[in-house]
Scaffold this active site. Sequence first.
Site, short mmCIF file in Angstrom:
data_model
loop_
_atom_site.label_atom_id
_atom_site.label_comp_id
_atom_site.label_asym_id
_atom_site.label_seq_id
_atom_site.Cartn_x
_atom_site.Cartn_y
_atom_site.Cartn_z
N SER A 1 -11.22 0.67 4.00
CA SER A 1 -10.98 1.48 2.81
C SER A 1 -11.72 0.89 1.63
O SER A 1 -11.91 -0.33 1.53
CB SER A 1 -9.48 1.54 2.51
OG SER A 1 -8.94 0.23 2.37
N CYS B 1 0.16 2.24 6.50
CA CYS B 1 0.41 0.85 6.87
C CYS B 1 0.54 0.03 5.60
O CYS B 1 -0.12 0.31 4.59
CB CYS B 1 -0.69 0.30 7.77
SG CYS B 1 -2.35 0.35 7.07
N ARG C 1 -20.10 8.67 0.22
CA ARG C 1 -21.53 8.43 0.48
C ARG C 1 -22.13 9.76 0.96
O ARG C 1 -22.05 10.10 2.14
CB ARG C 1 -21.70 7.37 1.56
CG ARG C 1 -21.00 6.04 1.26
CD ARG C 1 -21.74 5.22 0.25
NE ARG C 1 -21.16 3.89 0.10
CZ ARG C 1 -21.60 2.96 -0.74
NH1 ARG C 1 -22.64 3.24 -1.50
NH2 ARG C 1 -21.01 1.79 -0.83
N HIS D 1 -9.03 3.67 -1.73
CA HIS D 1 -7.62 3.31 -1.53
C HIS D 1 -7.13 2.54 -2.75
O HIS D 1 -7.17 1.32 -2.77
CB HIS D 1 -7.51 2.47 -0.26
CG HIS D 1 -6.15 1.95 0.06
ND1 HIS D 1 -4.99 2.50 -0.46
CD2 HIS D 1 -5.74 0.92 0.86
CE1 HIS D 1 -3.94 1.83 0.00
NE2 HIS D 1 -4.38 0.86 0.80
N GLN E 1 -4.66 -8.81 6.23
CA GLN E 1 -4.85 -7.46 6.74
C GLN E 1 -6.13 -7.35 7.56
O GLN E 1 -6.19 -6.59 8.53
CB GLN E 1 -4.86 -6.47 5.57
CG GLN E 1 -3.54 -6.40 4.85
CD GLN E 1 -3.42 -5.20 3.93
OE1 GLN E 1 -4.02 -4.16 4.18
NE2 GLN E 1 -2.65 -5.33 2.87
N CYS F 1 0.81 -1.22 0.00
CA CYS F 1 0.00 0.00 0.00
C CYS F 1 0.84 1.27 0.00
O CYS F 1 0.36 2.33 -0.39
CB CYS F 1 -0.94 0.02 1.20
SG CYS F 1 -2.12 -1.34 1.21
#
Length: 390
Positions: free
Chosen positions: A245, A376, A219, A346, A156, A90
């Site tokens: 995410s 992270c 949203r 993400h 994760q 990431c």
Amino acid sequence: MPEAYIVEAVRTAGGRRGGRLAGVHPVDLAARSLDAIMERSGLEAGAVDDVVMGCVSQGGEQAMQVGRNAVLAAKRLGEGVPAVTIDRQCGSSQQAVQFAAQAVMSGTQDVVIAAGVESMSRVPMGSTAMFHMKEGLGNYKSPGLEEKYPGIQWSQFMGAEMIVKKHGFTKDDLDRFALASHHKAIEATQGGAFAAEIVPVEVETSEGSAMHTVDEGIRFDATLESISSVKLLSPEGTITAATSSQICDGSSAVLVVSERALKQYGLTPLARIHNLTVTAGDPVIMLEEPLFATDRALERAGMTIGDIDLYEVNEAFAPVPLAWLKHTGADPEKLNVNGGAIALGHPLGASGTKLMATLVHALRARGKKYGLQTMCEGGGVANVTIIEAL
């Protein structure tokens, strides 16, 4: 030591899985951000020493050196511009920024574009590993790795649940954090906070061609009730899709240059890179490393958390930034002020330069000085980058 400066920082608006950007090949999506960097800076292709492109799922349409392919597909770059594609999960394009800065600070290069791309619609997360396993081509977990971590499944989701239990968070804590992410993203969008960083992308819709300029994952009707009603990912857990995410398509890019390049090309810097840090720790809980990486970055920079004006902490899952706030004692009002990945998406390999674009422009819009970004990453790794807005 020479300084490294950020001159331009851009991103596409995020696209939901199967949404408005799903029809765009990731090579062309990455090329759009690269072209925007060149358009805004006014540089000629010959000035660019290198392009460092982050991408996590390097298979299918993102295979065969997607960074180089994006350079070749770009309208404002050419065959003479080199590129490399990197994977730090990431944090791939945050690491791209750090590699670019290191190249400039070492004096070996003067103009480097750090960038990232991920089309999670067209190259699904995990597909590069699952395809090979399905075809009988082996597993990434070697005998030596199995010996050291017997029976461990790298997850994760599991890491996020471990953070929830370790730090004593409740599902309500997570739901409220997710709602705040949407509310901040709504306010930022409606207030034009993203206008300086978003690169329009032409897309085909059911109504014809359109320009994609608004993050599709927000949203606008989000309520605590709607978020809290989303099904748990694990029956005994606390995490839901609403507190995670969003799967996202997107690209982003940051132009990093030396002081010599500023003068040579008449460029105006947006920010100076103040500190580069990367650390690694527990690969099982995995997502907690930004806490300790931040400690180290601040110590190396001779700063305290109170010296930082804005923080971008990637919202991989709601407990990650919540644990980071608890550990550092940081001011929640300075965190992800325009919303985070729970609302905005993400796009894995593109998220590092995406967050950097948001951080640079947010600091300047607010007249603030120091910003800290951390992410992270799979395997228990974390990057921290501290910048000074100019």
